[in-house]
Scaffold this active site. Sequence first.
Site, PDB file in Angstrom:
ATOM      1  CG  ASN A  66      -0.245  -0.660   2.353  1.00 21.72           C
ATOM      2  OD1 ASN A  66       0.452  -1.260   2.019  1.00 21.72           O
ATOM      3  ND2 ASN A  66      -0.803   0.225   3.451  1.00 21.72           N
ATOM      4  CB  ILE A  67       1.949   3.316  -2.543  1.00 25.88           C
ATOM      5  CG1 ILE A  67       2.303   2.834  -2.739  1.00 25.88           C
ATOM      6  CG2 ILE A  67       1.918   4.831  -2.442  1.00 25.88           C
ATOM      7  CD1 ILE A  67       2.486   2.602  -3.844  1.00 25.88           C
TER       8      ILE A  67
ATOM      9  CG  ASN B 218      -0.888  11.469  -1.606  1.00 20.51           C
ATOM     10  OD1 ASN B 218      -1.793  12.549  -1.315  1.00 20.51           O
ATOM     11  ND2 ASN B 218      -0.182  11.461  -2.855  1.00 20.51           N
ATOM     12  CB  ALA B 219      -0.374  14.175   2.029  1.00 20.73           C
TER      13      ALA B 219
ATOM     14  CB  CYS C 145      -5.132  -1.467  -1.871  1.00 23.01           C
ATOM     15  SG  CYS C 145      -6.661  -0.508  -0.446  1.00 23.01           S
TER      16      CYS C 145
ATOM     17  CD  GLU D 121      -5.275  -5.529  -1.074  1.00 22.70           C
ATOM     18  OE1 GLU D 121      -4.807  -4.910  -0.468  1.00 22.70           O
ATOM     19  OE2 GLU D 121      -6.843  -6.121  -0.517  1.00 22.70           O
TER      20      GLU D 121
ATOM     21  CB  CYS E 255     -10.546  -2.343   1.191  1.00 26.04           C
ATOM     22  SG  CYS E 255     -10.261  -1.699  -1.082  1.00 26.04           S
TER      23      CYS E 255
ATOM     24  CB  CYS F 168      -8.913  -4.418  -3.787  1.00 25.83           C
ATOM     25  SG  CYS F 168      -7.831  -2.591  -3.175  1.00 25.83           S
TER      26      CYS F 168
HETATM   27  N1  THU Z   1      -5.054  -1.152   2.900  1.00 28.77           N
HETATM   28  C1  THU Z   1      -4.401  -2.036   2.004  1.00 28.77           C
HETATM   29  O1  THU Z   1      -3.419  -2.322   1.042  1.00 28.77           O
HETATM   30  N2  THU Z   1      -5.391  -3.076   1.606  1.00 28.77           N
HETATM   31  C2  THU Z   1      -6.991  -3.740   1.787  1.00 28.77           C
HETATM   32  O2  THU Z   1      -7.861  -4.236   0.787  1.00 28.77           O
HETATM   33  C3  THU Z   1      -6.523  -3.147   2.662  1.00 28.77           C
HETATM   34  C4  THU Z   1      -6.850  -1.272   2.894  1.00 28.77           C
HETATM   35  C5  THU Z   1      -4.252  -0.245   3.031  1.00 28.77           C
HETATM   36  C6  THU Z   1      -4.871   0.792   2.803  1.00 28.77           C
HETATM   37  C7  THU Z   1      -4.209   1.764   4.216  1.00 28.77           C
HETATM   38  O3  THU Z   1      -3.402   2.177   3.463  1.00 28.77           O
HETATM   39  C8  THU Z   1      -4.098   0.827   5.185  1.00 28.77           C
HETATM   40  O4  THU Z   1      -3.840  -0.020   4.055  1.00 28.77           O
HETATM   41  C9  THU Z   1      -5.383   1.337   5.742  1.00 28.77           C
HETATM   42  O5  THU Z   1      -6.633   1.007   6.052  1.00 28.77           O
END
Ligand code: THU
Length: 130
Positions: free
Chosen positions: A42-43, A45-46, A53, A55, A86, A89
């Site tokens: 996951n990346i 951002n401000a 996410c 995925e 989520c 995704c």
């Molecule tokens: N996040 C994911 O990378 N994948 C998911 O399916 C659930 C949420 C990340 C997004 C955010 O950076 C952090 O988890 C908290 O929501």
Amino acid sequence: MTREELKAAAVAMLDRAYIPYSHFPVGAALECSDGTVFTGCNIENASFGPTICAERTAVAKAVSEGHRDFVRIVIAGRSRELCVPCGVCRQVLREFAPNIEIICLNGAGEERTFTLEELLPHSFGPEYLQ
Ligand code: THU
């Protein structure tokens, strides 16, 4: 790649997560039918909204490299709960791989495997637009 290797690839991506806001790392390893694996983290951002996410990072890497035939994805987190994908995704995976196997891990290394159909029943996909 074996299932254990794919799990390890997803777990390794936890250290690449850019998570200054949530401090919630997620790693993903997406396997294609020809065995190619694309990883993601996951990346954040401000501005919060542009956060991507793990995925979808993996899917974007794969599709942009010419791969769309996904068979399996491991999603790794460090929390007590299993790291399930989520809703956004789930829908993005549905676009390319309605039958994908989804392996979710928690921080203790426990796992549970789902089908996309279980996580996104009665889903909308490309064929609806034909
Ligand atoms: N996040 C994911 O990378 N994948 C998911 O399916 C659930 C949420 C990340 C997004 C955010 O950076 C952090 O988890 C908290 O929501």
